[in-house]
Write a protein that holds these residues in place. Structure first.
Motif, short mmCIF file in Angstrom:
data_model
loop_
_atom_site.label_atom_id
_atom_site.label_comp_id
_atom_site.label_asym_id
_atom_site.label_seq_id
_atom_site.Cartn_x
_atom_site.Cartn_y
_atom_site.Cartn_z
N UNK A 64 13.71 13.43 6.19
CA UNK A 64 13.51 12.57 7.35
C UNK A 64 13.82 11.11 7.03
N UNK A 65 13.44 10.67 5.81
CA UNK A 65 13.72 9.29 5.43
C UNK A 65 15.22 9.03 5.45
N UNK A 66 16.01 9.98 4.97
CA UNK A 66 17.47 9.82 4.96
C UNK A 66 18.00 9.72 6.39
N UNK A 67 17.54 10.59 7.27
CA UNK A 67 18.02 10.59 8.66
C UNK A 67 17.67 9.28 9.37
N UNK A 68 16.44 8.82 9.17
CA UNK A 68 16.02 7.60 9.86
C UNK A 68 16.70 6.37 9.29
N UNK A 122 14.21 2.51 0.36
CA UNK A 122 13.29 3.57 -0.02
C UNK A 122 11.92 3.25 0.58
N UNK A 123 10.96 4.15 0.37
CA UNK A 123 9.59 3.89 0.78
C UNK A 123 8.90 2.95 -0.20
N UNK A 124 7.98 2.13 0.32
CA UNK A 124 7.27 1.20 -0.56
C UNK A 124 6.45 1.95 -1.61
N UNK A 125 5.95 3.14 -1.26
CA UNK A 125 5.21 3.94 -2.24
C UNK A 125 6.08 4.29 -3.44
N UNK A 126 7.36 4.58 -3.19
CA UNK A 126 8.28 4.93 -4.27
C UNK A 126 8.57 3.71 -5.13
N UNK A 145 9.91 -0.37 9.68
CA UNK A 145 9.28 0.26 10.83
C UNK A 145 9.59 1.75 10.99
N UNK A 146 9.75 2.44 9.88
CA UNK A 146 9.78 3.90 9.91
C UNK A 146 9.30 4.40 8.55
N UNK A 147 9.02 5.70 8.47
CA UNK A 147 8.49 6.25 7.22
C UNK A 147 7.06 5.81 6.93
N UNK A 148 6.32 5.46 7.99
CA UNK A 148 4.96 4.94 7.78
C UNK A 148 4.02 6.03 7.26
N UNK A 149 3.27 5.70 6.24
CA UNK A 149 2.25 6.60 5.69
C UNK A 149 1.35 5.75 4.79
N UNK A 252 5.86 2.07 4.07
CA UNK A 252 6.91 2.35 5.04
C UNK A 252 8.23 2.06 4.34
N UNK A 253 9.33 2.28 5.02
CA UNK A 253 10.63 2.03 4.42
C UNK A 253 10.81 0.54 4.18
N UNK A 254 11.40 0.20 3.01
CA UNK A 254 11.64 -1.20 2.67
C UNK A 254 13.07 -1.33 2.13
N UNK A 255 13.60 -2.54 2.24
CA UNK A 255 14.91 -2.90 1.70
C UNK A 255 14.66 -3.63 0.39
#
Length: 388
Positions: A64-68, A122-126, A145-149, A252-255
């Protein structure tokens, strides 16, 4: 003294590059040869980034992260062009001198650290788990603003934990000793232990697992888990609960980018700037719409006063008002003024009602793609972090 090496040994060190679908270039082979000469065993190759001029952008390869991520970039007019879905390399036609590399999220972070990638999403958790506080990693945009957890500590609802509702209460339980520590299973072996140490839990042991962590307490192989939580439904269905003070981090997703690349590799800073500008402008426009309407009035100022008295019609910085010219009895006159404002999509109907109540008509509504500010705040912050 010159160092010799066996080309066959080189190919053994780099088996992933022997595929006929990946053509070799002479400069690339020369670079590999130099690296192999510097380390004939191949043990230090990961620590020796290849000399290159192209900028590398790491994106999640699956899920899902890849698609979003691809969807967000497309909405920013940065569509990724992948000729062959089996290939790991692609490009973005709008950005010259850029390669897109599809990787596992944790490998994106690792390769940013090693210098094999320059920027990534990637996600901030990663980033937190595999970056391990490395100062070379710079979060350029922290809220895509996506991949929130959230990464959270969860314990059973039953047994000795039934009345435990906070990390403080968990730490005060007399059961945990050096001989019988609190057993936690997690896939986050860096941020998990760091978090619990900061919370004052001294007697804790960790085991590592990647999936189905929720079953571990019921199976008796762990007392608690630290795992990513979205809605919390899976925890509840497995009779687990989150507790007060138990959120390790919000994600969430970060740059993200390599500080070394930003400072030293040609083109990285400029490409990062453009991607950041597009991301910020698009995300700022998300959920906003442009509203255009005609309004009868004696002057632009008088129309502006009517509009600004309505709480939902102020727009970003105030309404744009311009005269509407028409011809009557052979003369050009102004009876109406056109107003343009931006309003949140969720309050659109209320805004239209307020426009009507003060004489608005012919209301047009259109979506926004970008809202560019005079300066991107995160760009200013990035330059400050880099000392520029």
């Amino acid at each position: 003294m010159a160092t010799s090496f066996d080309l066959g040994a080189l190919f053994q060190v780099w088996p992933s590059f022997l595929s006929p679908s990946r053509p070799f270039s002479r400069p690339y082979l020369s670079s590999l040869a130099c690296r192999a000469a510097a380390s004939p065993s191949g043990e230090d190759l990961e620590a020796l980034p290849l000399e290159r001029t192209v900028v590398r952008f790491g994106l999640p390869s699956k899920g899902r992260m890849a698609d979003e991520t691809l969807s967000l970039l497309k909405n920013c007019q940065l569509s990724v062009r992948q000729v062959n879905p089996r290939q790991y390399v692609a490009d973005i036609p709008q950005l010259s001198n850029l390669e897109v590399w599809f990787q596992r999220p944790k490998d994106i972070v690792r390769k940013l650290r090693s210098g094999d990638l320059d920027i990534g999403i990637v996600g901030f958790d990663t980033v937190s788990e595999y970056g391990q506080g490395n100062e070379d990693l710079v979060v350029v945009h922290d809220a895509l603003e996506y991949g929130a957890c959230r990464l959270s500590l969860a314990i059973p609802r039953y047994g000795i934990f039934e009345n435990i509702n906070s990390v403080h209460e968990l730490a005060q339980m007399p059961q945990w000793t050096a001989e019988r520590p609190l057993r936690i299973v997690t896939g986050f072996s860096y941020v998990g232990p760091k978090f619990l140490k900061e919370k004052g839990l001294d007697h804790v042991s960790f085991s590592t697992a990647d999936g189905a962590l929720e079953a571990a307490p019921a199976m008796g192989i762990a007392d608690a888990i630290i795992d990513l939580v979205s809605s919390g439904t899976t925890l509840r269905e497995n009779d687990l609960k989150e507790i007060e003070g138990g959120i390790v981090l919000e994600s969430q997703a970060v740059f993200v980018a390599s500080r070394r690349s930003l400072n030293t590799r040609e083109g990285v800073l400029e490409i990062t700037h453009e991607i950041l500008e597009r991301l910020e402008a698009h995300l700022r426009a998300t959920g906003q719409v442009t509203v255009v309407a005609n309004m009868r009035g004696n002057s632009a100022k008088e129309v502006a006063e009517r509009i600004l008295n309505q709480t939902s019609l102020s727009g970003l910085q105030g309404p744009t008002i311009s005269p509407v010219y028409c011809k009557r009895d052979g003369k050009v006159v102004v009876d109406y003024y056109a107003i343009v404002i931006c309003v949140p999509q969720k309050t659109l109907y209320k805004s239209v009602q307020q426009l009507r109540s003060i004489g608005g008509s012919g209301v047009l509504v259109s979506d926004l793609t970008y809202i560019f500010e005079e300066e991107t705040p995160r760009w200013r912050k990035l330059l400050s972090q880099l000392g520029l």
